[in-house]
Design a protein around this motif. Structure first.
Motif, PDB file in Angstrom:
ATOM      1  N   GLY A   4       0.820  -1.205   0.000  1.00 44.18           N
ATOM      2  CA  GLY A   4       0.000   0.000   0.000  1.00 44.18           C
ATOM      3  C   GLY A   4       0.855   1.255   0.000  1.00 44.18           C
ATOM      4  O   GLY A   4       0.585   2.203  -0.742  1.00 44.18           O
ATOM      5  N   LEU A   5       1.910   1.269   0.810  1.00 46.38           N
ATOM      6  CA  LEU A   5       2.813   2.421   0.852  1.00 46.38           C
ATOM      7  C   LEU A   5       3.508   2.635  -0.493  1.00 46.38           C
ATOM      8  O   LEU A   5       3.715   3.776  -0.916  1.00 46.38           O
ATOM      9  CB  LEU A   5       3.855   2.243   1.956  1.00 46.38           C
ATOM     10  CG  LEU A   5       3.350   2.465   3.376  1.00 46.38           C
ATOM     11  CD1 LEU A   5       4.423   2.089   4.392  1.00 46.38           C
ATOM     12  CD2 LEU A   5       2.895   3.895   3.571  1.00 46.38           C
ATOM     13  N   PHE A   6       3.864   1.542  -1.172  1.00 44.97           N
ATOM     14  CA  PHE A   6       4.458   1.632  -2.503  1.00 44.97           C
ATOM     15  C   PHE A   6       3.538   2.418  -3.441  1.00 44.97           C
ATOM     16  O   PHE A   6       3.971   3.338  -4.130  1.00 44.97           O
ATOM     17  CB  PHE A   6       4.720   0.218  -3.049  1.00 44.97           C
ATOM     18  CG  PHE A   6       5.063   0.187  -4.509  1.00 44.97           C
ATOM     19  CD1 PHE A   6       6.342   0.469  -4.937  1.00 44.97           C
ATOM     20  CD2 PHE A   6       4.098  -0.140  -5.458  1.00 44.97           C
ATOM     21  CE1 PHE A   6       6.665   0.440  -6.288  1.00 44.97           C
ATOM     22  CE2 PHE A   6       4.411  -0.175  -6.810  1.00 44.97           C
ATOM     23  CZ  PHE A   6       5.697   0.117  -7.223  1.00 44.97           C
ATOM     24  N   PHE A   7       2.248   2.057  -3.439  1.00 40.46           N
ATOM     25  CA  PHE A   7       1.292   2.745  -4.308  1.00 40.46           C
ATOM     26  C   PHE A   7       1.037   4.179  -3.852  1.00 40.46           C
ATOM     27  O   PHE A   7       0.929   5.089  -4.675  1.00 40.46           O
ATOM     28  CB  PHE A   7      -0.020   1.966  -4.391  1.00 40.46           C
ATOM     29  CG  PHE A   7       0.059   0.769  -5.297  1.00 40.46           C
ATOM     30  CD1 PHE A   7       0.221   0.920  -6.665  1.00 40.46           C
ATOM     31  CD2 PHE A   7      -0.027  -0.503  -4.777  1.00 40.46           C
ATOM     32  CE1 PHE A   7       0.288  -0.179  -7.507  1.00 40.46           C
ATOM     33  CE2 PHE A   7       0.040  -1.613  -5.605  1.00 40.46           C
ATOM     34  CZ  PHE A   7       0.202  -1.457  -6.976  1.00 40.46           C
ATOM     35  N   ILE A   8       0.940   4.386  -2.545  1.00 44.76           N
ATOM     36  CA  ILE A   8       0.711   5.736  -2.024  1.00 44.76           C
ATOM     37  C   ILE A   8       1.861   6.661  -2.431  1.00 44.76           C
ATOM     38  O   ILE A   8       1.631   7.769  -2.920  1.00 44.76           O
ATOM     39  CB  ILE A   8       0.532   5.717  -0.492  1.00 44.76           C
ATOM     40  CG1 ILE A   8      -0.767   5.001  -0.112  1.00 44.76           C
ATOM     41  CG2 ILE A   8       0.572   7.142   0.085  1.00 44.76           C
ATOM     42  CD1 ILE A   8      -0.870   4.638   1.364  1.00 44.76           C
ATOM     43  N   LEU A   9       3.086   6.211  -2.233  1.00 43.77           N
ATOM     44  CA  LEU A   9       4.248   7.035  -2.582  1.00 43.77           C
ATOM     45  C   LEU A   9       4.302   7.315  -4.082  1.00 43.77           C
ATOM     46  O   LEU A   9       4.645   8.434  -4.501  1.00 43.77           O
ATOM     47  CB  LEU A   9       5.535   6.370  -2.110  1.00 43.77           C
ATOM     48  CG  LEU A   9       5.711   6.309  -0.591  1.00 43.77           C
ATOM     49  CD1 LEU A   9       6.942   5.492  -0.224  1.00 43.77           C
ATOM     50  CD2 LEU A   9       5.782   7.699   0.005  1.00 43.77           C
ATOM     51  N   ASN A  10       3.957   6.323  -4.899  1.00 43.58           N
ATOM     52  CA  ASN A  10       3.928   6.545  -6.344  1.00 43.58           C
ATOM     53  C   ASN A  10       2.829   7.543  -6.720  1.00 43.58           C
ATOM     54  O   ASN A  10       3.005   8.360  -7.627  1.00 43.58           O
ATOM     55  CB  ASN A  10       3.762   5.230  -7.098  1.00 43.58           C
ATOM     56  CG  ASN A  10       5.087   4.522  -7.276  1.00 43.58           C
ATOM     57  OD1 ASN A  10       5.923   4.974  -8.037  1.00 43.58           O
ATOM     58  ND2 ASN A  10       5.273   3.430  -6.563  1.00 43.58           N
TER      59      ASN A  10
END
Length: 117
Positions: A11-17
């Protein structure tokens, strides 16, 4: 417990992207324009918001199925409109777009697995 941690990290990967799409929107707009995307400015903003909300759904577990559907749609659309490695000229560009395409397909596979478990 491990699955929860991994979902939060994904989820953090997508949020940061998604945040990156919004903060560096001019770069993504120019890149999207070069790739022939319709309405790059709008599409970059929509994709940034979709990535953030999809990432939040994975990290929190709230509306996760809807988040996975949205993220999957983004990955398919981005892969086949932006990362068309088969149309690129030059080895370096083919390789770069091919890696992005493969990465997106791997993440898509992961999302489908999560949805089925």
């Amino acid at each position: 417990m491990i699955k929860t941690i991994l979902l939060i990290l994904l989820g953090l990967f997508f949020i940061l992207n998604g945040v990156n799409h919004l903060i560096n929107s001019s770069f993504y707009e120019e890149y999207s324009h070069k790739k022939g995307l319709i309405s790059p400015k709008l599409m970059v903003r929509i994709s940034g918001i979709a990535l953030i909300f999809g990432g939040l759904s994975l990290a929190t577990g709230y509306l996760m199925t809807i988040g996975i559907i949205g993220l999957s749609a983004f990955l398919v659309i981005a892969s086949f409109t932006i990362h068309q490695f088969w149309k690129e000229e030059g080895h370096d560009k083919k390789l770069l777009e091919g890696m992005h395409f493969a990465k997106n397909m791997a993440i898509l596979t992961e999302l489908i697995y999560i949805a089925n478990s």
